[in-house]
Design an enzyme around this catalytic site. Structure first.
Site, PDB file in Angstrom:
ATOM      1  N   HIS A 233       0.851  -1.188   0.000  1.00 36.57           N
ATOM      2  CA  HIS A 233       0.000   0.000   0.000  1.00 36.57           C
ATOM      3  C   HIS A 233       0.889   1.241   0.000  1.00 36.57           C
ATOM      4  O   HIS A 233       2.095   1.151   0.230  1.00 36.57           O
ATOM      5  CB  HIS A 233      -0.917   0.011   1.231  1.00 36.57           C
ATOM      6  CG  HIS A 233      -0.135   0.148   2.511  1.00 36.57           C
ATOM      7  ND1 HIS A 233       0.430  -0.941   3.145  1.00 36.57           N
ATOM      8  CD2 HIS A 233       0.218   1.238   3.229  1.00 36.57           C
ATOM      9  CE1 HIS A 233       1.084  -0.522   4.217  1.00 36.57           C
ATOM     10  NE2 HIS A 233       0.975   0.801   4.291  1.00 36.57           N
TER      11      HIS A 233
ATOM     12  N   HIS B  67       5.526   5.985  -1.125  1.00 37.08           N
ATOM     13  CA  HIS B  67       6.295   4.781  -1.457  1.00 37.08           C
ATOM     14  C   HIS B  67       5.482   3.548  -1.080  1.00 37.08           C
ATOM     15  O   HIS B  67       4.471   3.653  -0.390  1.00 37.08           O
ATOM     16  CB  HIS B  67       7.624   4.773  -0.691  1.00 37.08           C
ATOM     17  CG  HIS B  67       7.430   4.691   0.798  1.00 37.08           C
ATOM     18  ND1 HIS B  67       7.159   5.791   1.576  1.00 37.08           N
ATOM     19  CD2 HIS B  67       7.427   3.620   1.641  1.00 37.08           C
ATOM     20  CE1 HIS B  67       7.014   5.416   2.842  1.00 37.08           C
ATOM     21  NE2 HIS B  67       7.154   4.100   2.911  1.00 37.08           N
TER      22      HIS B  67
END
Length: 179
Positions: free
Chosen positions: A37, A121
């Site tokens: 995620h 990220h």
């Protein structure tokens, strides 16, 4: 008391591409692809009343879907690397704006500001006793892959159990990004 955070889910096909980069790095604890995620805002351990308030408040977000581009790998931690991550293209202004709105909402209900700069990220591995040389070697071999893009059509409220990180994460609620 749930531990909450908001984020973007990574589509399964991109998760598969990222999972193919696993292995070959001593000291890495690889994250399961279903737990990939992009964290938008870590909320933390919250009591049930606050969790319900946050979940209800997030429905007020009114943003359009936007493209997210996953491109390349890097590490966090410098000389003491702590994570290998897939980077998100920095040109995603709608992503930055969504994260900023969520940050403002969390501060309005009394949470402390996020202490770190937002660097979007996807964490692929948490590192324990990995040397910066091992990480540099890994990145030189696997750090490049063709960019993969997806449309973020919703963000979610995740919960996790208190652990050393990496999941499992549960989607508590989803918030559509509407045209």
């Amino acid at each position: 008391m749930p531990r909450l955070f908001t984020g973007l889910e990574i589509p399964a096909e991109i998760g598969q591409t990222l999972s193919n980069l696993r292995g070959g790095l001593p000291g890495a604890r690889w994250i399961d692809p279903e737990n990939y995620h992009v964290t938008l805002r870590f909320i933390g351990d919250i009591d049930g009343v606050s969790a319900n308030e946050i979940a209800s408040m997030l429905f007020r977000v009114n943003r359009k879907p936007f493209e997210v581009k996953v491109q390349g790998l890097t590490s966090f931690g410098g000389r003491k690397p702590r994570a290998v991550v897939a980077t998100i293209a920095p040109t995603s202004k709608p992503l930055i704006e969504l994260q900023a709105e969520l940050e403002r909402m969390m501060q309005r209900i009394g949470l402390n500001p996020e202490g770190r700069k937002f660097i979007p990220h996807v964490t692929l591995a948490r590192l324990h006793d990995a040397t910066d040389r091992d990480v540099a070697d890994y990145l030189s071999l696997r750090g490049y892959f063709p960019s993969k893009a997806f449309m973020a059509e919703r963000f979610v409220l995740f919960s996790s159990r208190a652990s050393t990180g990496g999941g499992p994460y549960v989607v508590e609620d989803a918030y559509e990004l509407c045209e």
